[in-house]
Design an enzyme around this catalytic site. Structure first.
Site, PDB file in Angstrom:
ATOM      1  N   HIS A  32       0.855  -1.185   0.000  1.00 21.84           N
ATOM      2  CA  HIS A  32       0.000   0.000   0.000  1.00 21.84           C
ATOM      3  C   HIS A  32       0.888   1.231   0.000  1.00 21.84           C
ATOM      4  O   HIS A  32       1.833   1.312   0.778  1.00 21.84           O
ATOM      5  CB  HIS A  32      -0.897  -0.001   1.235  1.00 21.84           C
ATOM      6  CG  HIS A  32      -2.094   0.876   1.128  1.00 21.84           C
ATOM      7  ND1 HIS A  32      -2.009   2.240   0.989  1.00 21.84           N
ATOM      8  CD2 HIS A  32      -3.412   0.565   1.137  1.00 21.84           C
ATOM      9  CE1 HIS A  32      -3.234   2.735   0.921  1.00 21.84           C
ATOM     10  NE2 HIS A  32      -4.102   1.745   1.003  1.00 21.84           N
ATOM     11  N   TYR A  48      -3.283   5.462  -5.641  1.00 21.04           N
ATOM     12  CA  TYR A  48      -3.448   4.153  -5.011  1.00 21.04           C
ATOM     13  C   TYR A  48      -3.622   3.053  -6.048  1.00 21.04           C
ATOM     14  O   TYR A  48      -2.989   1.999  -5.989  1.00 21.04           O
ATOM     15  CB  TYR A  48      -4.666   4.138  -4.083  1.00 21.04           C
ATOM     16  CG  TYR A  48      -4.479   4.782  -2.741  1.00 21.04           C
ATOM     17  CD1 TYR A  48      -3.357   5.546  -2.410  1.00 21.04           C
ATOM     18  CD2 TYR A  48      -5.459   4.637  -1.762  1.00 21.04           C
ATOM     19  CE1 TYR A  48      -3.223   6.134  -1.171  1.00 21.04           C
ATOM     20  CE2 TYR A  48      -5.321   5.215  -0.519  1.00 21.04           C
ATOM     21  CZ  TYR A  48      -4.210   5.973  -0.222  1.00 21.04           C
ATOM     22  OH  TYR A  48      -4.093   6.540   1.017  1.00 21.04           O
ATOM     23  N   GLU A 138     -13.396  -0.716   3.960  1.00 19.24           N
ATOM     24  CA  GLU A 138     -12.709   0.437   4.524  1.00 19.24           C
ATOM     25  C   GLU A 138     -13.591   1.203   5.505  1.00 19.24           C
ATOM     26  O   GLU A 138     -13.125   1.616   6.544  1.00 19.24           O
ATOM     27  CB  GLU A 138     -12.211   1.352   3.408  1.00 19.24           C
ATOM     28  CG  GLU A 138     -11.110   0.680   2.629  1.00 19.24           C
ATOM     29  CD  GLU A 138     -10.531   1.552   1.545  1.00 19.24           C
ATOM     30  OE1 GLU A 138      -9.323   1.767   1.584  1.00 19.24           O
ATOM     31  OE2 GLU A 138     -11.289   1.993   0.671  1.00 19.24           O
TER      32      GLU A 138
END
Length: 196
Positions: A32, A48, A138
């Site tokens: 990440h 991302y 998330e």
């Protein structure tokens, strides 16, 4: 590299001391990135997803898992462009004389379910084997709003797994729990040590 894209590729020997410890302690790693340092790349909408895709491509290009056959990587956000462009990645691997992706990477790379709509989750679970998909939601993540079409939060990914018409009950169990326990195998050993 702090959002600058200046570090060596994931397959570079620069990272091997970390991988040696990961293997020694049976620790997976989520690949990440940090925030974007370039105004051209929106952090959650481009940076991302670019990084997820880039990490996968670096692994195709290298032979990292020959050196570390038990190393485990989790690529978030459903793998970025990976499921959508699976045919491209298969073809590129073939041109590079790499093994089939199933043999080259899918014993070591896993993807999460942070994909924010039903067709995306369905594509992920059609292209990527269920054994390589781990549940993640998330909730207060990249997209915090409510989808006006459904009335639900975009990032409530459990509802997409539950609504899937292509996943069996066992598939869902594997995504929610079985795969996670296999990839994060120290969890079970710690629970057993505590008598749980």
């Amino acid at each position: 590299s702090g959002g600058h894209w200046t570090s060596p590729p994931l397959t570079d020997r620069h990272w091997y001391p970390i991988y040696e410890k990961m293997v020694e302690y049976d620790l997976p790693a989520m690949i990440h990135v940090s925030t974007s340092c370039n105004a051209c790349f929106h952090t959650t909408g481009a940076h991302y997803l670019n990084a997820d895709t880039t990490a996968f491509m670096q692994c195709i290009q290298g032979d990292l898992f020959k050196d570390f056959p038990t190393l485990k990587f989790l690529i978030p956000h459903g793998g970025g462009a990976v499921p959508y462009h699976w045919g491209r990645f298969r073809g590129l691997a073939q041109e590079m004389k790499k093994p089939l992706l199933e043999d080259h990477l899918l014993n070591n790379i896993f993807f999460d379910t942070c994909v924010y709509h039903q067709p995306g989750i369905d594509l992920l679970n059609t292209v990527i084997p269920v054994k390589n998909v781990l549940f993640a939601s998330e909730m207060i993540g990249a997209v915090r709003g409510i989808d006006p079409t459904t009335g639900n939060y975009y990032d409530d990914t459990k509802r997409y797994i539950e609504a899937s018409k292509i996943l069996s009950g066992d598939d869902k169990h594997q995504i929610y729990e079985g795969n996670v326990r296999r990839v994060f195998s120290r969890l079970d050993s710690r629970l057993k040590a505590k008598g749980l």
